[in-house]
Write an enzyme that holds these catalytic residues in place. Structure first.
Site, PDB file in Angstrom:
ATOM      1  N   ILE A  64       0.837  -1.204   0.000  1.00 42.95           N
ATOM      2  CA  ILE A  64       0.000   0.000   0.000  1.00 42.95           C
ATOM      3  C   ILE A  64       0.865   1.245   0.000  1.00 42.95           C
ATOM      4  CG2 ILE A  64      -1.728   1.305   1.330  1.00 42.95           C
ATOM      5  CD1 ILE A  64      -2.700  -1.416   2.424  1.00 42.95           C
ATOM      6  N   TRP A  77      11.233  -1.278   8.456  1.00 41.56           N
ATOM      7  CA  TRP A  77      10.622  -0.569   7.334  1.00 41.56           C
ATOM      8  C   TRP A  77      11.001   0.902   7.249  1.00 41.56           C
ATOM      9  CZ3 TRP A  77       8.255   3.094  10.083  1.00 41.56           C
ATOM     10  CH2 TRP A  77       7.665   2.772  11.306  1.00 41.56           C
ATOM     11  N   ASP A  82       6.683   2.973  -1.444  1.00 45.21           N
ATOM     12  CA  ASP A  82       6.583   1.864  -0.500  1.00 45.21           C
ATOM     13  C   ASP A  82       6.575   2.342   0.944  1.00 45.21           C
ATOM     14  OD1 ASP A  82       6.299  -0.841  -0.152  1.00 45.21           O
ATOM     15  OD2 ASP A  82       8.418  -1.326  -0.391  1.00 45.21           O
ATOM     16  N   LYS A 126      15.144 -11.127   5.390  1.00 45.96           N
ATOM     17  CA  LYS A 126      13.702 -10.990   5.558  1.00 45.96           C
ATOM     18  C   LYS A 126      13.382  -9.527   5.785  1.00 45.96           C
ATOM     19  CE  LYS A 126      10.348 -10.741   7.854  1.00 45.96           C
ATOM     20  NZ  LYS A 126       9.186  -9.781   7.753  1.00 45.96           N
ATOM     21  N   SER A 135      11.860  -3.699  16.917  1.00 43.49           N
ATOM     22  CA  SER A 135      11.329  -3.343  18.235  1.00 43.49           C
ATOM     23  C   SER A 135      11.906  -4.239  19.327  1.00 43.49           C
ATOM     24  CB  SER A 135       9.802  -3.474  18.228  1.00 43.49           C
ATOM     25  OG  SER A 135       9.437  -4.847  18.122  1.00 43.49           O
ATOM     26  N   GLU A 144       8.663   4.522  23.314  1.00 44.05           N
ATOM     27  CA  GLU A 144       9.023   4.906  21.945  1.00 44.05           C
ATOM     28  C   GLU A 144       7.763   5.045  21.099  1.00 44.05           C
ATOM     29  OE1 GLU A 144      12.418   3.697  18.735  1.00 44.05           O
ATOM     30  OE2 GLU A 144      11.236   2.050  19.567  1.00 44.05           O
ATOM     31  N   GLU A 203      19.733  -4.459  17.059  1.00 43.57           N
ATOM     32  CA  GLU A 203      19.641  -2.994  17.100  1.00 43.57           C
ATOM     33  C   GLU A 203      18.173  -2.684  17.325  1.00 43.57           C
ATOM     34  OE1 GLU A 203      18.812   0.359  16.678  1.00 43.57           O
ATOM     35  OE2 GLU A 203      19.399   0.542  14.576  1.00 43.57           O
ATOM     36  N   CYS A 238      15.018   5.146  14.858  1.00 48.30           N
ATOM     37  CA  CYS A 238      15.248   4.537  16.167  1.00 48.30           C
ATOM     38  C   CYS A 238      16.049   5.448  17.089  1.00 48.30           C
ATOM     39  CB  CYS A 238      15.949   3.199  16.012  1.00 48.30           C
ATOM     40  SG  CYS A 238      17.458   3.250  15.039  1.00 48.30           S
TER      41      CYS A 238
END
Length: 490
Positions: A23, A152, A90, A176, A230, A383, A251, A285
């Site tokens: 999407i 992402w 993206d 992945k 996360s 966060e 990380e 992050c």
């Protein structure tokens, strides 16, 4: 556009036939699909990587691998514009940011080509030992099949941070990417193939973390796991690694402070605070999302920040002049808006806090600033990963440090002051793996990157990143013509 897995040099549909819609976060329209990978797909990819790891690739020299890495960099450079535009569709980030990310990706592959060449000179280096009848050397060997799980927020760049050092080390790998942003990772696989990476060395499996990511973490033939994401998922990855005694680097998240003293240049402070929280829609992050400002200038600084935040151009990342695009997905949008509602109950909303006027579609959120935020507030401790700044004030240096370090995170921290002695003191006492003085967020690929406390385990980038994918092997030779004597003469 229907994208498939890349396994052993071939494009495969998902073993169970599943697909995931891709999407565009700026308009919420589906523009592609990716394969919904499951354990069967991961097993096929790991098997391919394991077989390739027993072939010619693992026996190449660093110089030979450097040629391939530079060819990958050249392939990326030839398609930089197209890759950046795909990343915008993206992920949602503005095109200039995406172009910068691809530029950094190119640099990353070239840098690790240099490190691969330098690795040759480090092989079989002698280590001094206190007995001249023995000679001890160290050889660096690939860690084996590497499972790489990336987020992402910087889709292709985060992939490069792991793929480039893994290839430089001589590993084979299964990547992945996030189910939200897989398309440029698949393009990277295609470019790797064109650059001469042998079949099975680079494999990309797309899909949900709970299925594809979980199987990659638990697969017994994966020797090295490298994860960015996360804390909850990082705990799951680390737990899986512990069961199999895998090497793991993590990380994870951050809630980074930026401490501003009253002697700092106000205009510079405004620039770096804005950059530190609103760049990439706050989906960073290391974002300096907690502003800790000396009380004498707190009111004036917050007022100026609110003025400047309202000037930020929001819109589709493909539109010229846009500085703030949409968040990456509906779940992320809902999460950020939920935190904003919490913040309205916990603190004072100074600016932003809602969907921008005129945007009926897309995951857009206004740059948001809260002041008077207490240390126990959720928007101070947790966060958010969005364009939301929490502000608190302090009077003394000790109070500032206490506020800065009172967190479970420890990825990054920044200090703004004209007193360089004080800056050095603060930097030394920050509980963070990355520290900035009079700036926020500059990130070079040569120094180590990683956090303390719950922000991670290990370091990426630079030669530290390369060592993540290498195993040092001690080789000791007995040089004396005489028997050792412990058994024969003992």
């Amino acid at each position: 556009m229907t994208a498939k897995h890349f396994i052993n040099g071939t494009w495969y549909a998902a073993a169970k036939g599943g697909e995931i819609d891709v999407i565009n976060p700026a308009n919420e329209r589906v523009f592609a699909t990716i394969a919904a990978g499951t354990a069967e797909d991961v097993d096929r990819a790991v098997a391919a990587a394991k077989t390739a790891g027993q072939g010619a690739w693992v026996r190449t020299t660093g110089r030979e691998r450097a040629v391939v890495l530079r060819a990958i960099a050249s392939g990326l450079e030839a398609e930089q514009q197209a890759l950046a535009e795909l990343e915008v569709r993206d992920n949602g980030k503005p095109l200039p940011e995406a172009l910068g990310d691809i530029s950094d990706t190119i640099y990353c592959f070239n840098l690790y080509a240099t490190y691969a060449e330098e690795l040759d000179a480090k092989q079989d280096q002698p280590i001094a030992v206190p007995d001249d009848r023995f000679k001890t050397t160290v050889k660096y060997v690939p860690a084996g099949v590497a499972g790489l799980i990336v987020p992402w927020n910087y889709p292709l760049l985060m992939a490069a941070w792991k793929v480039a050092p893994a290839l430089a080390a001589g590993c084979t790998l299964v990547l992945k990417p996030s189910e939200f942003t897989s398309l440029t990772a698949l393009e990277l696989a295609r470019i790797c193939e064109t650059a001469g990476v042998p079949p099975g060395v680079v494999n990309v499996v797309t899909g949900y973390g709970a299925e594809a990511g979980a199987r990659l973490s638990t697969h017994p033939d994966v020797r090295k796991l490298a994860f960015t994401g996360s804390i909850p998922t990082g705990i799951a990855v680390a737990t899986a690694a512990a069961r199999e005694i895998k090497s793991v680097s993590l990380e994870l998240g951050g809630k980074s402070p930026i401490v501003v003293f009253d002697d700092a240049d106000l205009e510079q402070v405004i620039e770096w605070v804005m950059f530190g929280i609103f760049w990439n829609q706050g989906q960073v992050c290391s974002a300096t999302s907690r502003l800790i400002v000396q009380s004498g200038i707190a009111g004036r600084l917050v007022e100026r920040l609110a003025e400047e935040a309202k000037k930020i151009t929001i819109g589709d990342g493909m539109d010229a002049g846009v500085l703030l695009g949409p968040l990456v997905s509906r779940p992320q949008y809902d999460k950020v808006m939920g935190y904003i509602e919490v913040g309205k109950r916990e603190a004072s909303l100074v600016s932003g806090g809602q969907r921008p006027a005129g945007f009926n579609a897309g995951y857009f959120v206004e740059p948001t600033i809260f002041t008077g935020v207490a240390p126990e507030a959720r928007i101070w401790k947790e966060e958010i990963f969005g364009p939301v700044l929490a502000v608190a004030s302090f009077k003394t240096e000790e109070e500032a440090l206490a506020l800065a370090n009172n967190t479970e995170f420890g990825l990054a921290a920044a200090v703004m002051t004209s007193d360089l002695d004080r800056a050095a003191r603060i930097a030394d006492r920050f509980e963070a793996g990355v520290v900035w003085i009079n700036c926020s967020q500059p990130n070079f690929l040569e120094p180590p990157w990683g956090g303390m406390k719950k922000s991670g385990v290990g370091r990426e980038l630079g030669t530290w990143g390369l060592m993540n994918f290498l195993e040092p092997k001690q080789i000791t030779r007995y040089l004396s013509p005489d028997p050792w004597g412990w058994y024969l003469k003992g």
